[in-house]
Scaffold this active site. Sequence first.
Site, PDB file in Angstrom:
ATOM      1  N   CYS A 160      56.827  60.004  64.292  1.00 46.29           N
ATOM      2  CA  CYS A 160      56.088  61.259  64.438  1.00 46.29           C
ATOM      3  C   CYS A 160      56.953  62.501  64.227  1.00 46.29           C
ATOM      4  O   CYS A 160      56.453  63.619  64.306  1.00 46.29           O
ATOM      5  CB  CYS A 160      55.406  61.299  65.796  1.00 46.29           C
ATOM      6  SG  CYS A 160      54.334  59.872  66.061  1.00 46.29           S
TER       7      CYS A 160
ATOM      8  N   GLU B 185      59.165  66.668  77.186  1.00 47.52           N
ATOM      9  CA  GLU B 185      59.360  67.836  76.328  1.00 47.52           C
ATOM     10  C   GLU B 185      59.564  69.093  77.171  1.00 47.52           C
ATOM     11  O   GLU B 185      60.395  69.947  76.834  1.00 47.52           O
ATOM     12  CB  GLU B 185      58.170  68.026  75.387  1.00 47.52           C
ATOM     13  CG  GLU B 185      58.374  69.183  74.421  1.00 47.52           C
ATOM     14  CD  GLU B 185      57.265  69.316  73.394  1.00 47.52           C
ATOM     15  OE1 GLU B 185      57.463  70.053  72.409  1.00 47.52           O
ATOM     16  OE2 GLU B 185      56.199  68.672  73.566  1.00 47.52           O
TER      17      GLU B 185
ATOM     18  N   LYS C 142      47.729  69.687  68.915  1.00 46.88           N
ATOM     19  CA  LYS C 142      47.179  68.327  68.844  1.00 46.88           C
ATOM     20  C   LYS C 142      45.912  68.188  69.685  1.00 46.88           C
ATOM     21  O   LYS C 142      45.128  67.258  69.465  1.00 46.88           O
ATOM     22  CB  LYS C 142      48.217  67.307  69.301  1.00 46.88           C
ATOM     23  CG  LYS C 142      49.353  67.071  68.314  1.00 46.88           C
ATOM     24  CD  LYS C 142      50.282  65.977  68.811  1.00 46.88           C
ATOM     25  CE  LYS C 142      51.437  65.732  67.847  1.00 46.88           C
ATOM     26  NZ  LYS C 142      52.417  66.853  67.842  1.00 46.88           N
TER      27      LYS C 142
ATOM     28  N   HIS D 100      46.592  63.533  66.811  1.00 45.39           N
ATOM     29  CA  HIS D 100      47.986  63.305  66.449  1.00 45.39           C
ATOM     30  C   HIS D 100      48.057  62.657  65.069  1.00 45.39           C
ATOM     31  O   HIS D 100      47.672  61.500  64.903  1.00 45.39           O
ATOM     32  CB  HIS D 100      48.636  62.410  67.500  1.00 45.39           C
ATOM     33  CG  HIS D 100      50.118  62.303  67.388  1.00 45.39           C
ATOM     34  ND1 HIS D 100      50.842  62.855  66.346  1.00 45.39           N
ATOM     35  CD2 HIS D 100      51.038  61.699  68.193  1.00 45.39           C
ATOM     36  CE1 HIS D 100      52.124  62.594  66.517  1.00 45.39           C
ATOM     37  NE2 HIS D 100      52.276  61.895  67.629  1.00 45.39           N
TER      38      HIS D 100
END
Length: 412
Positions: A163, A314, A335, A340
């Site tokens: 990703c 994150e 997203k 995604h």
Amino acid sequence: MTTKRIVITGIGATTPLGGNATDSWDNLLAGKSGASRLEQPWAEELELPVRFAAQAAVPTADILDRREVKRLDPSSQFALIAAREAWQDAGAPEVDPERLLVDWATGIGGVWTLLDAWDTLREKGPRRVLPMTVPMLMPNGPAAAIGMDLGARGGERTVVSACASSTESLANAYDHLQAGLADIVVAGGSEAAIHPLPLASFAAMQALSKRNDDPAIASRPYDVDRDGFVLGEGAAALIVETEEHAKARGARIYAELLGGAVTSDAYHITAPDPEGSAAARAMRAAVENGGASLDDVVHVNAHATSTPVGDIAEYNALRRVFGAHLDDIAVTATKASTGHLLGGAGAIEAAYTALALHHRVIPPTINLDNQDPEIPLDVVTTPRELGSGDLLAISNSFGFGGHNAVVAFRSY
């Protein structure tokens, strides 16, 4: 070596929010969701635990000719649509073919071609397998399709970093141009993995939301009730070139690509490092390598997949990088609207970041009803105007395998 200024001059996209970049951006600002129930018979026949996804808003067959649809895997079809739009948006520049380079990305590649061909082989025998099967399933198929379409002879490179893939492609594009390997780079990524096998696998690892009753609210980054991501599909392309080259041809410039950085966790094949040290290093490098200060960052387009573990990891990385200044940074998680897009996610989010700086408005994060107190970010939930002056923003992408990629943009 003198550092060149690198700029974005064209944007193209086909996403769950729209069949082109303009519609995708407008619907993002309007707070729409691209998630919907899967009407394909296999979703019910195979008793999939997740029966919804963020499907492309416009079928590729509505845009491409029949021959292109037949000879290209859907991941390449999406790529071609996005790249053609971006190229035209950039003014279809005249460039020496040997100075035009493609740096494209995908997380999975031609999964539909691969699995359809396997079914054909088992059910009908080897003579019924299409001769173009291998070229169609290759992960470099999208890059090759774009390169042949635009006549790019400076290279057709492919990144496969889960990703983080298409953000890494943009970071590579920056490096290619700094090194003088090209005058223009077509960078981006595509994914077409809304197939029963990836859906079943992601569901088995508890990565997908299971809100079958209401897909539109399933992706909910930072919400206490988040339960996984929504699988999306599509592509985005950005035309990247030196400022000198762009100005010489009178191009419109969206934003400056300030820099990019790639690091790795070396921690776990699927889980992010909860401390976020390597992700933090990528954020810092993307900004500082471009000669800017972390204190100048005003906006983050976060990776924010809507998974319980990933969103917190994150946040930890962001706090590690920005400290108290994080409280003054406007964060958005697009997203929630697009789903995604895996290997294509970074490209569409980079495009949204460049557009946010260009239009000076931050797009909203939808479905945030009850923000997780462990993630005290300033999350933008309605479109928010950005101020005037010189503005910096970053776009984050993190992938299975511990891949981290970040790009930084400055308003132009």
